[in-house]
Scaffold this active site. Structure first.
Site, PDB file in Angstrom:
ATOM      1  N   HIS A   1       0.765  -1.188  -0.043  1.00  6.97           N
ATOM      2  CA  HIS A   1       0.034  -0.063   0.049  1.00  6.97           C
ATOM      3  C   HIS A   1       1.001   1.228   0.011  1.00  6.97           C
ATOM      4  CE1 HIS A   1      -3.645   2.184   1.393  1.00  6.97           C
ATOM      5  NE2 HIS A   1      -2.744   3.060   1.748  1.00  6.97           N
ATOM      6  N   GLU A   2       1.695   1.416   0.896  1.00 10.07           N
ATOM      7  CA  GLU A   2       2.632   2.648   1.129  1.00 10.07           C
ATOM      8  C   GLU A   2       3.704   2.678  -0.330  1.00 10.07           C
ATOM      9  OE1 GLU A   2       1.764   4.860   3.207  1.00 10.07           O
ATOM     10  OE2 GLU A   2       0.619   3.437   4.438  1.00 10.07           O
TER      11      GLU A   2
ATOM     12  N   HIS B   1       1.912   4.673  -2.926  1.00 10.28           N
ATOM     13  CA  HIS B   1       1.758   6.107  -2.527  1.00 10.28           C
ATOM     14  C   HIS B   1       3.258   6.577  -3.159  1.00 10.28           C
ATOM     15  CE1 HIS B   1      -1.881   6.256  -0.408  1.00 10.28           C
ATOM     16  NE2 HIS B   1      -1.662   5.939   0.623  1.00 10.28           N
TER      17      HIS B   1
ATOM     18  N   HIS C   1       3.468   6.579  -6.940  1.00  8.11           N
ATOM     19  CA  HIS C   1       2.839   7.459  -7.528  1.00  8.11           C
ATOM     20  C   HIS C   1       3.492   8.912  -7.404  1.00  8.11           C
ATOM     21  CE1 HIS C   1      -1.418   9.597  -7.659  1.00  8.11           C
ATOM     22  NE2 HIS C   1      -0.568   9.690  -8.736  1.00  8.11           N
TER      23      HIS C   1
HETATM   24 ZN   LIG Z   1      -2.875   5.360   1.920  1.00  6.81          ZN
END
Ligand SMILES: [Zn+2]
Length: 635
Positions: free
Chosen positions: A412-413, A416, A419
């Site tokens: 998940h991290e 980020h 991105h």
């Molecule tokens: Zn998040």
């Protein structure tokens, strides 16, 4: 979670405040850790002394930007120089902030580090004051002149999005006198939220109960989160009764607080000539109101999917009739460890469909200390990605625990981080910062890829059930629950708009209707006791006007994008990578449309329901096979 930063110093100051709020000491035992698994902050500043030495330069740059006041309309060249100065100041300031903020997160008990964070906060306030003239002055220069400047000076191209966005606010920017009144009311408008925070975090007297095994459980906010998932059903009911019983004692007070907060949202919308608080909230990132309304209507039309999940949950937990306190215990346990190296390999394998460009940067980050990995005494709890150091690289904070949840957080991290990285590589500093509306897409996209991968490598049915169950629970919490919150916010703002008084009792009624509808109370899916409808009082996000819907829209968008990429749909991967690389170069709704996802239409929401049903099909198939086998064996 993501540490956000926007091109507004007020937001930075607020962000810093939030980080400090959340800076609770990590309670987990210290593990001997390798320097390799901690951040290398030397890339920001080689020493603390170098950080300190950067401050006078920043102050001098602030004076320089402040000197632009009154000059923005002199010529295109002056405007460009002022914007350049502002941008380079902001970029430096971000770096300065990242160093202090992360240094303090490494050890929240370190007073020197805390002092550095306070210096940043003070400097941030000064920065805001020094640059607050810019937007009103640009509006005064006027659209015609600004457009003329943009056409005659190609150097302003980098600022086009910024200038267009400023012009877009013109109809909602008031006379100087009115703006001053609004600014002066700023402290008053923050009061409901700050009263709520003090009350909920510091003043409520939490109950202590005795669980069936003799444990004395103190049910404060973290105690509630811990004990509500207990395997013993009677204990779960005790936890719910005591915790919600406590909140309900304050129904009237917290009703008055939330009512005041809704009034503030409406006041802001009215004076700025918006058609309601929802329109004001979505206008920040220029999101059509239709997105919000489609999310709510599509979800309501598909509540049967959520009810199917609850029925499945009842079957797996072996409970005849679910009650609201049965919502948190895990469906299946997994007795398996995922050391960091395993977690990294799984994540890399999962994101392999995104190509070499993506995985090679992740590998580089793994090896070059972009992450602070393990929990230790004094380290900030939770997980985040901080991408504010534009020309360095993203930094990630984890509290990796060798369980599957940790692997999922890692993926998940890194969503980020990638991105941010791809955006920074492809956009100027002014345009790399992406909107909250797109912020949780790359992260939840990676979670979808991880699930897809885990389903392929799982050794047996128990493991499969675990991954599938955790993905289901994720969709419930991130999509359905947040949409229910979004609908509640809409309902209470509309009720107040109709002149209905928002008392605590009224809020409880509105929330109870929603809880029952979403959880299938009337269809016999799950029973919702009256007492538990006080839950609205526990949700701090309601003080942050129309914010949580973006969790739901993000996971809907990533569901559709991931489905297309995994199906190998022609051009889907390219469009997704283009979205990540576009950062904040356009409005998020437009960027997503270009990636093939129109959030004002039902498609992305339906992709989420399809995904959830696909997961449940798989679980039911496994359960059916098992039941058939055991009944054959019994015969
Ligand atoms: Zn998040």
């Amino acid at each position: 979670m993501i540490a956000r930063h926007r091109n507004s110093l007020a937001a930075i100051a607020a962000g810093i405040f939030l980080l400090m709020q959340a800076g609770l000491a990590a309670e987990t035992a210290t593990k001997t850790h390798d320097i390799q698994d901690t951040w290398n902050l030397d890339e920001l500043y080689p020493t603390v002394a170098a950080w300190e030495a950067a401050r006078p330069g920043l102050e001098q740059q602030m004076d320089q930007v402040g000197a632009c006041k009154g000059k923005l309309g002199e010529s295109a060249a002056v405007l460009e120089r002022c914007l350049d100065d502002y941008t380079s100041l902001l970029k430096e300031f971000y770096r300065f902030y990242v160093y202090a903020s992360m240094g303090s997160d490494q050890d929240v008990s370190n007073q020197d580090a805390m002092g550095r964070r306070q210096i940043v906060s003070q400097l941030g306030t000064r920065f805001s004051q020094a640059t607050s003239f810019a937007s009103p002055e640009l509006l005064e220069v006027g659209e015609d002149k600004l457009r003329q400047y943009m056409s005659e000076n190609p150097g302003l191209g980098e600022y086009q999005m910024f200038l267009e966005d400023t012009l877009r606010q013109a109809p909602h920017t008031l006379s100087e006198e009115s703006e001053n009144v609004i600014a002066a009311a700023g402290n008053i408008s923050r009061a409901p939220g700050s009263i709520y925070n003090t009350f909920a975090n510091a003043e409520i007297e939490w109950p202590t109960i005795t669980l069936s095994d003799g444990t004395e459980a103190r049910l404060d906010q973290s105690g509630y989160t811990k004990y509500r998932a207990t395997g013993n059903r009677d204990d779960r009911q005790k936890v719910f009764d005591a915790f919600w019983g406590t909140w309900s004692k304050y129904e009237r007070t917290l009703g008055a607080t939330l009512d005041a907060s809704v009034s503030v949202h409406s006041f802001r919308a009215n004076v700025r000539k918006y058609d309601g608080a929802l329109q004001l909230a979505v206008s920040g990132d220029n999101i059509p109101e239709q997105v919000y309304r489609t999310l709510v209507s599509e979800t309501n039309a598909n509540l049967a999917t959520l009810h199917r999940y609850f029925r499945l949950r009842a079957r797996m937990l072996g409970i005849e009739k679910l009650r609201y306190f049965d919502i948190y215990p895990p469906l299946v346990a997994l007795d398996k460890e995922f050391p960091l190296e395993v977690g990294k390999q799984l994540t890399l394998a999962a994101v392999a469909p995104l190509g070499e460009e993506y995985t090679s940067v992740m590998e580089k980050g793994f090896n070059e200390r972009w992450m602070d990995v393990y929990p230790r005494k004094g380290k900030r709890s939770g997980a985040y990605m901080n991408g504010a150091a534009y020309d360095v690289h993203p930094y990630l904070l984890l509290n990796y625990n060798d369980d599957y949840e940790s692997v999922s957080t890692l993926a998940h991290e890194w969503g980020h981080a990638m991105h941010t990285y791809l955006s920074a590589q492809n956009q100027s500093f002014t345009n790399y910062n992406y909107a909250t509306f797109t912020a949780e897409i790359a992260s939840t996209f990676n979670e979808a890829l991880l699930l897809d991968h885990m389903l392929r490598v799982a050794r047996d049915d128990d493991e499969l059930l675990y991954y599938l169950g955790s993905a289901l629970e994720n969709i419930r919490g991130t999509f359905f629950r947040q949409t229910m919150f979004a609908e509640f916010e809409l309902a209470i703002h509309e009720a107040q708009g109709r002149g209905e008084p928002l008392t605590g009792q009224k809020l409880t009624e509105i929330y109870k209707d929603l809880l029952r509808r979403y959880h299938g109370h009337d269809q016999g899916v799950m029973e919702i006791d009256d007492l538990y409808a006080i839950e609205w009082a526990y949700i701090p996000h309601f003080y942050n006007s129309f914010y949580v819907y973006q969790y739901a829209t993000s996971i809907a968008a990533s569901s559709l994008l991931a489905e297309k990429v995994l199906a190998g749909e022609e051009g889907a991967l390219d469009r997704y990578m283009t979205l990540l690389k576009a950062g904040g170069s356009d409005y998020p709704y437009e960027l997503l449309k270009r990636a093939g996802v129109d959030m004002a239409t039902p498609d992305p929401y339906r992709a989420t329901f399809d995904r959830m049903n696909m997961i449940m099909d798989k679980i039911e198939a496994i359960l059916d096979t098992r039941e058939a086998a055991s009944s054959t064996a019994a015969r």
